[in-house]
Design a protein around this motif. Structure first.
Motif, mmCIF file in Angstrom:
data_model
loop_
_atom_site.group_PDB
_atom_site.id
_atom_site.type_symbol
_atom_site.label_atom_id
_atom_site.label_comp_id
_atom_site.label_asym_id
_atom_site.label_seq_id
_atom_site.Cartn_x
_atom_site.Cartn_y
_atom_site.Cartn_z
ATOM 1 N N VAL A 121 -1.394 4.502 0.133
ATOM 2 C CA VAL A 121 -0.606 4.000 -1.003
ATOM 3 C C VAL A 121 0.481 3.051 -0.510
ATOM 4 O O VAL A 121 0.742 2.005 -1.116
ATOM 5 N N VAL A 122 1.123 3.402 0.602
ATOM 6 C CA VAL A 122 2.156 2.532 1.185
ATOM 7 C C VAL A 122 1.547 1.187 1.584
ATOM 8 O O VAL A 122 2.106 0.122 1.303
ATOM 9 N N ILE A 123 0.398 1.237 2.236
ATOM 10 C CA ILE A 123 -0.280 0.000 2.640
ATOM 11 C C ILE A 123 -0.641 -0.829 1.402
ATOM 12 O O ILE A 123 -0.487 -2.063 1.399
ATOM 13 N N ALA A 124 -1.090 -0.179 0.342
ATOM 14 C CA ALA A 124 -1.448 -0.892 -0.892
ATOM 15 C C ALA A 124 -0.232 -1.588 -1.487
ATOM 16 O O ALA A 124 -0.324 -2.733 -1.953
ATOM 17 N N ALA A 125 0.925 -0.915 -1.478
ATOM 18 C CA ALA A 125 2.143 -1.513 -2.029
ATOM 19 C C ALA A 125 2.577 -2.729 -1.212
ATOM 20 O O ALA A 125 2.968 -3.762 -1.766
ATOM 21 N N VAL A 126 2.511 -2.615 0.112
ATOM 22 C CA VAL A 126 2.876 -3.741 0.981
ATOM 23 C C VAL A 126 1.909 -4.910 0.767
ATOM 24 O O VAL A 126 2.326 -6.076 0.667
ATOM 25 N N ALA A 127 0.622 -4.610 0.687
ATOM 26 C CA ALA A 127 -0.380 -5.659 0.476
ATOM 27 C C ALA A 127 -0.187 -6.344 -0.865
ATOM 28 O O ALA A 127 -0.287 -7.576 -0.974
#
Length: 225
Positions: free
Chosen positions: A117-123
């Motif tokens: 989820v963190v990676i998705a938000a950054v992306a």
């Protein structure tokens, strides 16, 4: 084109950007799922849930793009839009995983799910920033590559979190295979993106031209002073 566009032209470009990002993310997820297999069971996909995951991806990305595209306070809008869109992308992924049908039980590692989820938000934040601010062709290319790598990282982090306990059974699984989605997916998404691209080229109406001109006058007067 988006940073310089105003009025109806800006709206049309935002719709196209949201459509391209949303469908691109979903397509990456589904094509990657072609390589997903589990020993001891076949894989099927619930059709309504799979389609719903596409709708979620496009809707949330559209909300994020418009929030950032029309909010004058970019310092506030970009993180909020990126977070919202990232959660939407993650929701698309796990909704797509909920559509998986197999002989067994699927569970997830909570820590890896949180990381995805963190990676998705950054992306998502990077994608929104690139779509609405970057104008150089080289910068757009680099931003696109970074976005693609980030979305792929989110997907495979989410897949790393998957745990499957197979329960052998002889009954036929409901749903469609991944390959059965390929042709209708390609035709449907291709047609949709063609229509949104055509939408961008629509000339503004007289009312929209007048509204755009009125919005530009305060800036012109300020520059004249």
């Amino acid at each position: 084109m988006i940073p310089q566009a105003t009025g109806a032209s800006r709206r049309n470009w935002l719709v196209t950007a949201a459509s391209a990002i949303g469908t691109g993310i979903w397509t990456m997820h589904f094509v990657a799922m072609l390589g997903f297999g589990v020993n001891g069971t076949e894989i099927r996909y619930d059709v309504p849930l799979t389609v719903l995951s596409l709708v979620v991806a496009m809707t949330v990305v559209c909300a994020g793009v418009f929030a950032v595209g029309y909010d004058r306070d970019r310092g506030r809008a970009l993180p909020l839009g990126g977070l919202t869109t990232g959660i939407g992308v993650a929701s698309m992924h796990y909704l797509g995983m909920a559509a998986v049908r197999l002989h067994g039980r699927v569970t997830y590692d909570p820590a890896l799910v949180a990381l995805s989820v963190v990676i998705a938000a950054v992306a998502a934040t990077a994608a929104l920033r690139a779509a609405l601010n970057v104008t150089s062709p080289l910068a757009v290319t680099v931003a696109s590559l970074v976005m693609g790598a980030a979305v792929s990282s989110m997907h495979y982090t989410g897949m790393l979190a998957v745990r499957v306990r197979v329960t052998p059974a002889g009954d036929v699984l409901p749903g469609a295979t991944a390959t059965q989605f390929l042709f209708p997916r390609a035709v449907g998404l291709g047609s949709y993106l063609f229509l949104t691209s055509a939408f961008v080229t629509l000339p503004p109406t007289a009312g929209e031209r007048a509204a755009s001109a009125a919005a530009q006058r305060p800036g012109e007067r300020a520059a004249a002073r």
